[in-house]
Scaffold this motif. Sequence first.
Motif, PDB file in Angstrom:
ATOM      1  N   ALA A 132       8.076  73.645  44.064  1.00 41.82           N
ATOM      2  CA  ALA A 132       7.405  74.803  43.467  1.00 41.82           C
ATOM      3  C   ALA A 132       6.721  75.653  44.533  1.00 41.82           C
ATOM      4  N   ALA A 133       6.285  74.993  45.618  1.00 43.73           N
ATOM      5  CA  ALA A 133       5.644  75.695  46.736  1.00 43.73           C
ATOM      6  C   ALA A 133       6.666  76.205  47.746  1.00 43.73           C
ATOM      7  N   GLU A 134       7.950  76.107  47.384  1.00 40.89           N
ATOM      8  CA  GLU A 134       9.052  76.559  48.236  1.00 40.89           C
ATOM      9  C   GLU A 134       9.100  75.816  49.568  1.00 40.89           C
ATOM     10  N   GLU A 135       8.926  74.484  49.483  1.00 37.19           N
ATOM     11  CA  GLU A 135       9.017  73.607  50.651  1.00 37.19           C
ATOM     12  C   GLU A 135      10.066  72.524  50.407  1.00 37.19           C
ATOM     13  N   PRO A 136      11.336  72.916  50.231  1.00 31.44           N
ATOM     14  CA  PRO A 136      12.364  71.933  49.904  1.00 31.44           C
ATOM     15  C   PRO A 136      12.594  70.890  50.989  1.00 31.44           C
ATOM     16  N   ALA A 137      12.443  71.262  52.251  1.00 27.67           N
ATOM     17  CA  ALA A 137      12.654  70.283  53.336  1.00 27.67           C
ATOM     18  C   ALA A 137      11.621  69.164  53.264  1.00 27.67           C
ATOM     19  N   LEU A 169      -0.991  74.721  43.032  1.00 30.51           N
ATOM     20  CA  LEU A 169      -0.157  73.780  43.768  1.00 30.51           C
ATOM     21  C   LEU A 169      -0.908  72.999  44.833  1.00 30.51           C
ATOM     22  N   ASP A 170      -1.857  73.609  45.531  1.00 33.87           N
ATOM     23  CA  ASP A 170      -2.603  72.872  46.554  1.00 33.87           C
ATOM     24  C   ASP A 170      -3.412  71.739  45.917  1.00 33.87           C
ATOM     25  N   GLU A 171      -4.080  72.039  44.816  1.00 34.08           N
ATOM     26  CA  GLU A 171      -4.848  71.013  44.115  1.00 34.08           C
ATOM     27  C   GLU A 171      -3.919  69.954  43.523  1.00 34.08           C
ATOM     28  N   ALA A 172      -2.800  70.395  42.985  1.00 37.77           N
ATOM     29  CA  ALA A 172      -1.830  69.462  42.413  1.00 37.77           C
ATOM     30  C   ALA A 172      -1.355  68.477  43.470  1.00 37.77           C
ATOM     31  N   GLN A 173      -1.095  68.998  44.650  1.00 38.33           N
ATOM     32  CA  GLN A 173      -0.624  68.149  45.744  1.00 38.33           C
ATOM     33  C   GLN A 173      -1.678  67.107  46.128  1.00 38.33           C
ATOM     34  N   GLU A 174      -2.941  67.491  46.157  1.00 38.40           N
ATOM     35  CA  GLU A 174      -4.014  66.539  46.477  1.00 38.40           C
ATOM     36  C   GLU A 174      -4.036  65.388  45.475  1.00 38.40           C
ATOM     37  N   HIS A 175      -3.953  65.707  44.194  1.00 38.40           N
ATOM     38  CA  HIS A 175      -3.975  64.667  43.162  1.00 38.40           C
ATOM     39  C   HIS A 175      -2.740  63.774  43.263  1.00 38.40           C
ATOM     40  N   ALA A 176      -1.578  64.381  43.476  1.00 42.12           N
ATOM     41  CA  ALA A 176      -0.346  63.592  43.583  1.00 42.12           C
ATOM     42  C   ALA A 176      -0.399  62.661  44.793  1.00 42.12           C
ATOM     43  N   THR A 188       8.134  61.607  42.925  1.00 46.19           N
ATOM     44  CA  THR A 188       8.842  62.648  42.187  1.00 46.19           C
ATOM     45  C   THR A 188       7.920  63.834  41.921  1.00 46.19           C
ATOM     46  N   ASP A 189       6.712  63.534  41.455  1.00 43.79           N
ATOM     47  CA  ASP A 189       5.745  64.604  41.184  1.00 43.79           C
ATOM     48  C   ASP A 189       5.466  65.419  42.433  1.00 43.79           C
ATOM     49  N   LEU A 190       5.259  64.724  43.537  1.00 49.02           N
ATOM     50  CA  LEU A 190       4.956  65.416  44.793  1.00 49.02           C
ATOM     51  C   LEU A 190       6.145  66.271  45.233  1.00 49.02           C
ATOM     52  N   ALA A 191       7.353  65.753  45.080  1.00 48.32           N
ATOM     53  CA  ALA A 191       8.545  66.535  45.417  1.00 48.32           C
ATOM     54  C   ALA A 191       8.638  67.786  44.542  1.00 48.32           C
TER      55      ALA A 191
END
Length: 140
Positions: A98-103, A62-69, A90-93
Amino acid sequence: MTACGATPNWPEPGTRSYDCFDEAYAVLDDIGPDDEGAADVPRGRALLERHRGRALRGLGRLDEAQEHARRALAAFRASGEAYNTARALTDLAEILLAAEEPAAALPLTDEAIRILSEENADQHVEYLRRLRERCSGPQE
C-alpha cells in the motif's frame, strides 16, 4: 471484541475498528498478573497489535499501521507461534505494498508462504501467491 462487532472482514471503513481494538486493549490492561486469564494477555496484546495495524492500514495511516504490525510480528516470533507470525508477515507485506514498497514486501511474502505451507494453510498460501505477484509481477 464481539461487542465492537468484530467480523472476518476487518478492517471496516472508518475509525470504529481501531476504537474497538483500543477498548479491548484497555480490558487487557486491567487484567492483573494473578487474575484469571493473565497467561493469555501477551498473546491477546499481540493479536490486538496485529488487528490495530490492519485497521490503520484501512484508514490509510500506513506508518502507524507498520509500527503495530512490526510489534505483532516481534511478539509472535518471540512466542514461536508460526501461524500468527506468518499472518503478521502478510499484514506487513500488505502495508508495504500500500505504501508502494513492493521490494520490501517480497521477502515477507516469501517467508509467510514458507511458514503457512508448513502449517497446511492452503487458503492463505493461495492468497499470498497472488500478493507475491503484486510484489514481483507474474512468475513464469
